[in-house]
Design a protein around this motif. Sequence first.
Motif, PDB file in Angstrom:
ATOM      1  N   ASP A 200     -49.219  36.796  -0.248  1.00  0.00           N
ATOM      2  CA  ASP A 200     -50.490  36.327   0.298  1.00  0.00           C
ATOM      3  C   ASP A 200     -51.463  37.455   0.598  1.00  0.00           C
ATOM      4  OD1 ASP A 200     -49.561  33.795   0.088  1.00  0.00           O
ATOM      5  OD2 ASP A 200     -49.386  33.404   2.228  1.00  0.00           O
ATOM      6  N   LYS A 201     -50.960  38.603   1.063  1.00  0.00           N
ATOM      7  CA  LYS A 201     -51.855  39.669   1.503  1.00  0.00           C
ATOM      8  C   LYS A 201     -52.697  40.228   0.369  1.00  0.00           C
ATOM      9  CE  LYS A 201     -52.138  44.190   3.694  1.00  0.00           C
ATOM     10  NZ  LYS A 201     -51.459  45.252   4.457  1.00  0.00           N
ATOM     11  N   ASP A 301     -39.569  30.397   0.878  1.00  0.00           N
ATOM     12  CA  ASP A 301     -40.543  30.995   1.789  1.00  0.00           C
ATOM     13  C   ASP A 301     -39.871  32.176   2.483  1.00  0.00           C
ATOM     14  OD1 ASP A 301     -42.252  31.670   3.889  1.00  0.00           O
ATOM     15  OD2 ASP A 301     -42.863  29.599   4.237  1.00  0.00           O
ATOM     16  N   GLU A 304     -43.095  35.518   7.473  1.00  0.00           N
ATOM     17  CA  GLU A 304     -44.260  36.366   7.703  1.00  0.00           C
ATOM     18  C   GLU A 304     -43.905  37.776   8.177  1.00  0.00           C
ATOM     19  OE1 GLU A 304     -47.014  34.406  10.238  1.00  0.00           O
ATOM     20  OE2 GLU A 304     -47.152  32.609   8.985  1.00  0.00           O
ATOM     21  N   PRO A 323     -45.945  40.919   2.791  1.00  0.00           N
ATOM     22  CA  PRO A 323     -45.832  39.542   3.263  1.00  0.00           C
ATOM     23  C   PRO A 323     -47.233  38.883   3.235  1.00  0.00           C
ATOM     24  CG  PRO A 323     -45.779  41.062   5.114  1.00  0.00           C
ATOM     25  CD  PRO A 323     -45.781  41.896   3.885  1.00  0.00           C
ATOM     26  N   LYS A 324     -47.316  37.593   3.240  1.00  0.00           N
ATOM     27  CA  LYS A 324     -46.238  36.616   3.225  1.00  0.00           C
ATOM     28  C   LYS A 324     -45.914  36.261   1.786  1.00  0.00           C
ATOM     29  CE  LYS A 324     -45.233  31.900   4.658  1.00  0.00           C
ATOM     30  NZ  LYS A 324     -45.748  30.697   5.348  1.00  0.00           N
TER      31      LYS A 324
END
Length: 330
Positions: A200-201, A301, A304, A323-324
């Motif tokens: 995600d970052k 998943d 985080e 992360p994530k």
Amino acid sequence: MKKILTYIAILTAGLLAAVSCDKNLPPVFDDANAFVGFDRPSLTVEEAVVKPNGTIMPYTATQTFKVPVTLGSVKGISETVKFDVVETGEGGDFLYHELIDKKGDPDDKANWKDQTAHQGKNFNLKTVSKTLTFDAEHRTQYIEFDILYYPEYTGDLKFDIVLSKPASVGLGYNSTCTVTVADVNHPLTEMLGDYQATSDKDGKTWVFTVKKDAKDDHMVWFDNIFANPGWAGDDTMFYGNVDDDKTTIIIPLGQTSEYVYSNGNPVMLLGLTAEGEGYDSGNITVTIVRDEETGKILGLDFGEEYGVWAYIEDAGSVGYAYPKITAVKL
């Protein structure tokens, strides 16, 4: 121990591509050195096709498994090569077995679990002549098998194919090929396979593969968890332990690869924070994401707290992802 990530220099596979031979000395080969051998010393085939929804489909009559054999020569020598399919070892014992009781007597055959694939039960040989004929137009030939589905959990089973030395050429290094018939009834079959991952970052995307452990049915291996396919492979995989309810996978940090770099250090798996700090202790807890109605696995998943960082001491980074991290099963 804590490592601070200040600069990530990705090591590419090209750094390891140097060869020891002299480029100015081309190899010399003539038909006096001709040989026949398997293209690979081992091959694996699943005993059936597993669809994304988990349905197991036995192979059809047209889905034949082929084992390649090559006769290496300059002109293309004509020769007939014999082979045999081996299921038993010396004395007629199982060719492959493991102990039922790992603490028991290894010489007690009553303590042996048969791990050998057997003709008529796990496979059928289609090249019934047990001969292969080579010439200039047919330098590679194939030993063909039907793979049979056995609807119980047996673990992976193996058998050997052995070439006999022909009259006019030698046997190559790979004169035996071990075929593994992979059991698709493994308790973790539903979570095995390819995943499309996203960090995600930084928006990084890549594909990793979840593979089963050869002996522990509560362990899986992540191939390319570190987002660098140039370094992916069986010797740079990292493991995770699956809980009994199949809801989480615990990946220990600080574990090291089978592969060892030229400086003598293996690849180490670190947990990478969003701030760029790498930790070699603790765990990454991966949640197995399922469809609420069907229970089908949709993805993974990684939480985080940590991304992943594959690092070689005194050399640099192999790959990383902040992360994530989430992953969708393909």
